[in-house]
Design a protein around this motif. Structure first.
Motif: not given
Length: 436
Positions: A85-89, A94-104
C-alpha cells in the motif's frame, strides 16, 4: 488465472458470488491473448460511466498497471502484481492507504481485478532457484485481460454517445438562436400574434433543460423547440403569403380560380368558399401537407352522403371540410382562448388560428395531429376544436389523442362540431340560437 483453484480473501473480508464470477471469467482467456496495458487502461477510462467505478479507483488501477513489468498484458508474463500500500500510495499521487484500500475494494467489486491473498494476507512473490517467479500473492489482472474486448466495446459506445450528445447540443443551440431571432423579427415587424405568450412558452422550454442533460433529455428538448420554431415559421409564412395575395388583386383572383382540390399548388385555402364570395382569408396549408393529403387520399372529393349536426353544421365523411360556425358564436362558447390572441383579443379568424397554434403547443398536441385536423375539418374548424379542448382541458387526459379521435370520426362523418359548440355555450350561460 495461474492456478485452477478458487482463492478466497484473507481475514474478515467475506467471499461473494461476484468474486467467484470474476475468477471464473478470468479463466476464459484465449491462448496467446495479449493487449497493450495502457491502451486497455484508456478504454477502461472511457467506459467508466458504464462500469460504475470512480475516477480515483481508476488512479489506483493505473498504479497497479505501472507495477506490471511488461507493456503487453498476457498470461505468459504472469498477471499478478504485488505492490504494498505504501508503494501504491507513491504512484497514486499520495493517496492515503485507507483510501487506497477502499478503491481497491471498488475495483474488485467491479470485476476488474481479483485478490490472490497469501496465507497471512501479505503481498509478496516466491521465486525459484533460477530467479523465475514460482508464485505471487497480490492482485490478479486476469479479469482485465479477459474482459478486454468488452471494455473496448463499452468505450466505443460511450464515445459514440458523447459525440451524439455534442451534435444534439449543437442543433439545440442553433434552434434556440433561430427561435429567439424569429420572435425578435416578428416583434420588430409588427407581425400579428401573441408573441408574449410564445416567448413565455419558449423560456419555459429552455429553463426545463438540465445543466448537464442526457441524450434523451436533449432530444426531448430539441423536439419541443424545433416544433415551436416550425409553428413560428408557419405563422409568419402564412401572414407573408396573405399579404402577397391580398396586395395584388390580379394575383388574388388568379389564386381563387386555381384553388381546386385536384391542383397541386404551393398553398391552398384550408376552408371551402364559393368563388367570388367575400370573406376573411383562411389559414393556408403548406405544400408538404397538401402532398401528404393527396398521398393519403384526402385531396380527392368523394360522393359520400353528408350528415347534418346541430345548428345546421354539416359534417362530411371524406367529401370536404365542414362549414365554419360564426366567429362570434365560437368566442361566446370558448372565451378561454381569447387572451391568447394578438394583444389579448381575437377580432377575426386569422387571430383565432394564430391563438390556436400557441394553445396547441401548450396542450401538447403534436403538429402532425393538428395539421391532419386542418386537412379534414378545415383550418377554422380545427382552431375551433382547439378552443373547445382548451375550454374543457381539465376534463381531458390527452388533448392530442382526443383531437385525433375527433378527426377520425369527422372523416367518417360521425362527428359534428355543432353539439360541442352549443353545449359549451349553454355551460357558459350564453343564450344562442341555432344557425341555419
Amino acid at each position: 488465472m495461474e492456478s485452477g483453484s478458487v482463492t478466497t480473501p484473507f481475514g474478515r473480508r467475506p467471499m461473494t458470488l461476484g468474486m467467484l464470477a470474476s475468477q471464473l471469467v478470468s479463466r476464459d482467456i484465449e491462448d496467446g491473448k495479449s493487449i497493450d496495458k495502457w491502451k486497455l487502461y484508456r478504454a477502461l477510462c472511457e467506459a467508466r460511466p458504464l462500469i460504475g467505478v470512480t475516477d480515483r479507483a481508476l488512479a489506483v488501477m493505473s498504479a497497479l498497471l505501472s507495477f506490471y513489468p511488461k507493456d503487453e498484458l498476457s498470461e505468459t508474463n504472469g498477471l499478478v502484481v504485488f505492490p504494498s500500500n505504501a508503494q501504491l500510495s507513491l504512484r497514486s499521487h499520495g493517496m492515503t492507504e485507507q483510501t487506497i484500500r477502499r478503491h481497491l475494494a471498488i475495483l474488485v467489486q467491479a470485476g476488474l481485478i481479483v485478490r490472490k491473498d497469501s496465507p497471512n494476507g501479505k503481498r509478496y512473490v516466491r521465486r525459484g532457484s533460477t530467479g523465475a517467479i514460482d508464485d505471487a500473492f497480490g492482485f490478479s489482472l486476469a479479469p482485465l485481460l479477459a474482459r478486454a474486448d468488452e471494455l473496448e466495446e463499452l468505450a466505443a459506445q460511450v464515445v459514440a454517445e458523447r459525440l451524439q450528445l455534442r451534435r444534439l447540443r449543437e442543433r439545440l443551440t442553433l434552434c434556440r438562436r433561430d427561435v429567439t431571432k424569429l420572435i425578435e423579427a416578428a416583434l420588430e415587424e409588427g407581425a400579428s400574434g401573441n408573441w408574449e405568450m410564445v416567448t413565455t412558452h419558449f423560456r419555459a422550454l429552455v429553463t426545463a433543460i438540465p445543466r448537464t442533460p442526457t441524450v434523451l433529455e436533449v432530444t426531448t428538448a430539441l423536439g419541443e423547440i424545433e416544433m415551436l420554431r416550425q409553428e413560428i415559421v408557419n405563422q409568419l409564412e402564412m401572414q407573408l403569403k396573405s399579404k402577397d395575395i391580398s396586395g395584388n388583386p390580379f394575383q388574388n383572383d388568379r389564386h381563387i380560380q386555381n384553388s381546386k382540390p385536384e391542383s397541386i399548388s404551393e398553398f391552398e385555402p384550408a376552408n371551402e368558399q364559393r368563388q367570388g364570395e367575400n370573406s376573411e382569408p383562411g389559414q393556408l396549408v403548406p405544400k408538404t401537407a397538401m402532398t401528404r393529403q393527396k398521398r393519403d387520399g384526402y385531396g380527392k372529393p368523394n360522393s359520400g352522403a353528408t350528415t347534418t349536426g346541430e345548428g345546421g353544421q354539416n359534417s362530411s365523411s371524406a367529401t370536404g371540410k365542414m362549414k365554419a360556425f360564426p366567429l362570434a358564436l365560437v368566442l361566446q362558447a370558448c372565451p378561454e382562448i381569447i387572451p391568447y390572441g394578438s394583444g389579448g383579443a381575437i377580432s377575426n379568424w386569422r387571430d383565432l388560428m394564430a391563438a390556436a397554434v400557441v394553445v396547441r403547443s401548450m396542450l401538447g398536441v403534436s403538429p402532425d395531429a393538428y395539421q391532419q385536423a386542418c386537412e379534414i375539418l378545415g383550418a377554422e374548424n380545427a382552431a375551433t376544436v382547439i378552443a373547445c379542448i382548451l375550454e374543457r382541458a381539465g376534463h381531458i387526459n390527452s388533448a392530442g389523442g382526443y383531437l385525433r379521435d375527433l378527426t377520425r370520426r369527422a372523416e367518417k362523418g360521425e362527428f359534428a362540431i355543432g353539439p360541442m359548440i352549443m353545449s359549451l355555450a349553454r355551460a357558459n350561460g350564453n343564450s344562442v340560437r341555432r344557425a341555419g
